[in-house]
Motif scaffolding. Structure first.
Motif, PDB file in Angstrom:
ATOM      1  N   ARG A 102       0.896  -1.143   0.177  1.00  0.00           N
ATOM      2  CA  ARG A 102      -0.104  -0.012  -0.089  1.00  0.00           C
ATOM      3  C   ARG A 102       0.918   1.231  -0.018  1.00  0.00           C
ATOM      4  N   LEU A 103       0.444   2.404  -0.517  1.00  0.00           N
ATOM      5  CA  LEU A 103       0.986   3.599  -0.464  1.00  0.00           C
ATOM      6  C   LEU A 103       0.290   4.602   0.184  1.00  0.00           C
ATOM      7  N   VAL A 104       1.100   5.325   1.145  1.00  0.00           N
ATOM      8  CA  VAL A 104       0.575   6.651   1.939  1.00  0.00           C
ATOM      9  C   VAL A 104       1.600   7.458   1.659  1.00  0.00           C
ATOM     10  N   VAL A 105       1.054   8.550   0.765  1.00  0.00           N
ATOM     11  CA  VAL A 105       1.759   9.688   0.213  1.00  0.00           C
ATOM     12  C   VAL A 105       1.665  10.879   0.923  1.00  0.00           C
ATOM     13  N   LEU A 106       2.756  11.413   1.702  1.00  0.00           N
ATOM     14  CA  LEU A 106       2.677  12.512   2.136  1.00  0.00           C
ATOM     15  C   LEU A 106       2.883  13.897   0.903  1.00  0.00           C
ATOM     16  N   ASP A 107       1.865  14.541   0.936  1.00  0.00           N
ATOM     17  CA  ASP A 107       1.321  15.776   0.164  1.00  0.00           C
ATOM     18  C   ASP A 107       1.599  16.912   0.735  1.00  0.00           C
ATOM     19  N   THR A 108       1.337  18.035  -0.155  1.00  0.00           N
ATOM     20  CA  THR A 108       1.285  19.336   0.078  1.00  0.00           C
ATOM     21  C   THR A 108      -0.062  19.966  -0.355  1.00  0.00           C
ATOM     22  N   LEU A 109      -0.050  21.230  -0.167  1.00  0.00           N
ATOM     23  CA  LEU A 109      -1.406  22.236  -0.295  1.00  0.00           C
ATOM     24  C   LEU A 109      -1.183  22.766  -1.687  1.00  0.00           C
ATOM     25  N   TYR A 110      -0.086  22.391  -2.501  1.00  0.00           N
ATOM     26  CA  TYR A 110       0.053  23.144  -3.711  1.00  0.00           C
ATOM     27  C   TYR A 110      -0.892  22.949  -4.798  1.00  0.00           C
ATOM     28  N   ARG A 134       0.835  22.553 -10.380  1.00  0.00           N
ATOM     29  CA  ARG A 134       0.559  21.835 -11.588  1.00  0.00           C
ATOM     30  C   ARG A 134       1.114  20.405 -11.432  1.00  0.00           C
ATOM     31  N   MET A 135       2.376  20.357 -10.915  1.00  0.00           N
ATOM     32  CA  MET A 135       3.330  19.042 -11.167  1.00  0.00           C
ATOM     33  C   MET A 135       2.650  18.354 -10.090  1.00  0.00           C
ATOM     34  N   ARG A 136       2.385  18.794  -8.960  1.00  0.00           N
ATOM     35  CA  ARG A 136       2.129  18.146  -7.767  1.00  0.00           C
ATOM     36  C   ARG A 136       0.480  17.459  -8.109  1.00  0.00           C
ATOM     37  N   ALA A 137      -0.221  18.429  -8.589  1.00  0.00           N
ATOM     38  CA  ALA A 137      -1.599  18.014  -8.957  1.00  0.00           C
ATOM     39  C   ALA A 137      -1.499  16.790  -9.987  1.00  0.00           C
ATOM     40  N   ARG A 138      -0.778  16.536 -10.864  1.00  0.00           N
ATOM     41  CA  ARG A 138      -0.580  15.653 -11.723  1.00  0.00           C
ATOM     42  C   ARG A 138      -0.214  14.294 -11.269  1.00  0.00           C
ATOM     43  N   LEU A 139       0.912  14.436 -10.181  1.00  0.00           N
ATOM     44  CA  LEU A 139       1.368  13.267  -9.463  1.00  0.00           C
ATOM     45  C   LEU A 139       0.180  12.958  -8.605  1.00  0.00           C
ATOM     46  N   ASP A 140      -0.714  13.809  -7.802  1.00  0.00           N
ATOM     47  CA  ASP A 140      -1.748  13.289  -7.295  1.00  0.00           C
ATOM     48  C   ASP A 140      -3.065  12.515  -8.131  1.00  0.00           C
ATOM     49  N   GLU A 141      -3.055  12.974  -9.281  1.00  0.00           N
ATOM     50  CA  GLU A 141      -3.879  12.512 -10.078  1.00  0.00           C
ATOM     51  C   GLU A 141      -3.526  11.004 -10.552  1.00  0.00           C
ATOM     52  N   ASP A 142      -2.070  10.898 -10.861  1.00  0.00           N
ATOM     53  CA  ASP A 142      -1.686   9.598 -11.341  1.00  0.00           C
ATOM     54  C   ASP A 142      -1.996   8.508  -9.956  1.00  0.00           C
ATOM     55  N   TYR A 143      -1.518   9.021  -8.968  1.00  0.00           N
ATOM     56  CA  TYR A 143      -1.762   8.042  -7.692  1.00  0.00           C
ATOM     57  C   TYR A 143      -3.143   7.454  -7.479  1.00  0.00           C
ATOM     58  N   LEU A 144      -3.992   8.807  -7.544  1.00  0.00           N
ATOM     59  CA  LEU A 144      -5.579   8.322  -7.327  1.00  0.00           C
ATOM     60  C   LEU A 144      -5.998   7.333  -8.645  1.00  0.00           C
ATOM     61  N   ALA A 145      -5.523   7.563  -9.791  1.00  0.00           N
ATOM     62  CA  ALA A 145      -6.025   6.760 -10.990  1.00  0.00           C
ATOM     63  C   ALA A 145      -5.193   5.460 -10.809  1.00  0.00           C
ATOM     64  N   ALA A 146      -4.314   5.397 -10.455  1.00  0.00           N
ATOM     65  CA  ALA A 146      -3.539   4.053  -9.895  1.00  0.00           C
ATOM     66  C   ALA A 146      -4.355   3.067  -9.117  1.00  0.00           C
ATOM     67  N   HIS A 147      -4.806   4.032  -7.985  1.00  0.00           N
ATOM     68  CA  HIS A 147      -5.822   3.250  -7.069  1.00  0.00           C
ATOM     69  C   HIS A 147      -7.265   2.809  -7.681  1.00  0.00           C
ATOM     70  N   ARG A 148      -7.614   3.565  -8.450  1.00  0.00           N
ATOM     71  CA  ARG A 148      -9.154   3.394  -8.997  1.00  0.00           C
ATOM     72  C   ARG A 148      -8.802   2.249  -9.930  1.00  0.00           C
ATOM     73  N   GLU A 149      -7.668   2.134 -10.492  1.00  0.00           N
ATOM     74  CA  GLU A 149      -7.620   0.911 -11.616  1.00  0.00           C
ATOM     75  C   GLU A 149      -7.071  -0.114 -10.991  1.00  0.00           C
ATOM     76  N   GLY A 150      -6.932  -0.243  -9.712  1.00  0.00           N
ATOM     77  CA  GLY A 150      -6.635  -1.357  -8.783  1.00  0.00           C
ATOM     78  C   GLY A 150      -5.008  -1.734  -9.190  1.00  0.00           C
ATOM     79  N   ARG A 151      -4.131  -0.973  -9.283  1.00  0.00           N
ATOM     80  CA  ARG A 151      -2.810  -1.435  -9.579  1.00  0.00           C
ATOM     81  C   ARG A 151      -2.034  -1.096  -8.411  1.00  0.00           C
ATOM     82  N   VAL A 152      -2.461  -0.298  -7.342  1.00  0.00           N
ATOM     83  CA  VAL A 152      -2.077  -0.141  -6.086  1.00  0.00           C
ATOM     84  C   VAL A 152      -2.907   0.525  -5.303  1.00  0.00           C
ATOM     85  N   ARG A 153      -2.812  -0.061  -4.012  1.00  0.00           N
ATOM     86  CA  ARG A 153      -3.973   0.745  -2.867  1.00  0.00           C
ATOM     87  C   ARG A 153      -2.998   2.138  -2.316  1.00  0.00           C
ATOM     88  N   ALA A 154      -3.839   3.212  -2.574  1.00  0.00           N
ATOM     89  CA  ALA A 154      -2.994   4.546  -2.277  1.00  0.00           C
ATOM     90  C   ALA A 154      -4.176   5.495  -1.561  1.00  0.00           C
TER      91      ALA A 154
END
Length: 315
Positions: A102-110, A134-154
């Motif tokens: 599982r992934l627990v990602v430390l994130d910012t308010l950016y 914008r970079m942080r938002a793209r990373l976050d979108e990718d993390y959440l997409a990986a979760h929705r697609e069942g590739r990882v739990r994040a």
């Protein structure tokens, strides 16, 4: 693989957040691996130090091997973040998928961008216009997409500006506390009469560890426990009462090199300076209600931070 191995919690990054988290996880009885490029540092009870470059697929795979939960808390030089952070994410996501962790990602308010002072909750739209936002938002979108697609739990865990023992590179860190204790110039930025949220580094660790133990929180953004916002001027007054004298405050109304913030940093920070010209108020009530974790009172945070800096400054 033993039961202990299956419970392995791996923290990527040995800065203030990663180190404090590793200590908290060990205190809770988990086997812990703390990863950075060197794998060196003071011994920490119950923590294995491990050397790996998690910006490479091979390094990331080695770092997360056998882990049940992985916490990306990697520090990257500010001027390199837009280039390096996506590379780290790709390597870590691939490695975690392979490991089945599982992934627990430390994130910012950016990702929220400029809010015109509105209170930030987990439902606040992502409206970043800065390169780093914008970079942080793209990373976050990718993390959440990986979760929705069942590739990882994040799960994503957002923090306001850090404050607390061990925190140096923060506007309420090395720029403020040493000078407050020695009579030097205390650096502040922007409008110090605006409310500004700060998250105790211990609460960062507590929140991340809680999410690591509570998978029912996966698949979304959470705001880590953060004390109610007050103005920077009020924080300075709290410090003054504790050190027994008025602070010599220098306020930057625009980004320029000063104190611990050099020209390279401030040039990169210019696009983020809006954080000091509008209120920065983060609401963590959803986390507090769901997981029963309250933030450390700001008065206690100031006390423990001053104590830590006193120790740091003592020969």
């Amino acid at each position: 693989m033993s039961a202990a191995d299956r419970d392995l919690h791996t923290v990527l990054g040995a800065g203030p957040a990663g180190t404090t988290l590793a200590v908290e996880l060990a205190r809770r009885g988990h086997p812990v691996r703390l990863v950075d490029r060197a794998g060196a540092g003071d011994p920490l009870e119950g923590v294995e130090r491990f050397a790996a470059d998690v910006s490479t697929p091979e390094g990331a795979l080695a770092a997360v091997e056998g882990a049940a939960v992985v916490y990306p808390c990697v520090n990257v030089a500010y001027h390199l973040q837009v280039e390096v952070m996506p590379r780290i994410q790709r390597a870590v996501l691939g490695a975690v998928e392979t490991a089945g962790a599982r992934l627990v990602v430390l994130d910012t308010l950016y990702p929220y961008g400029e809010t015109r002072g509105e209170v930030m909750t987990e439902d606040t739209p992502w409206r970043a216009t800065s390169r780093k936002g914008r970079m942080r938002a793209r990373l976050d979108e990718d993390y959440l997409a990986a979760h929705r697609e069942g590739r990882v739990r994040a799960v994503l865990a957002r923090s306001a500006d850090f404050v607390g023992p061990g925190v140096l590179n923060s506007t309420l860190g090395g720029a403020a506390f040493p000078a407050a204790l020695t009579g030097g110039e205390v650096l502040a930025m922007g409008d110090i009469d605006l409310p500004h949220s700060y998250t105790n580094i211990g609460d960062v660790a507590t929140g991340l560890a809680t999410l690591g133990e509570r998978p029912e929180g996966d698949g979304r953004v959470w705001h880590l426990p953060t004390a109610p916002a007050v103005t920077t001027r009020e924080i300075h007054a709290m410090i003054e009462r504790r050190v027994g004298g008025a602070l010599r405050t220098v306020v930057l109304d625009a980004p320029r090199p000063v104190g611990p913030f050099d020209e390279v940093f401030m040039r990169e920070y210019e696009e983020m300076f809006y954080q000091h010209t509008e209120a920065q108020i983060m609401d963590s009530s959803a986390f507090e209600r769901t997981f029963g974790v309250r933030p450390t009172p700001l008065s206690e945070t100031i006390d423990t931070t001053l104590d830590w800096y006193r120790g740091l400054l003592t020969p």
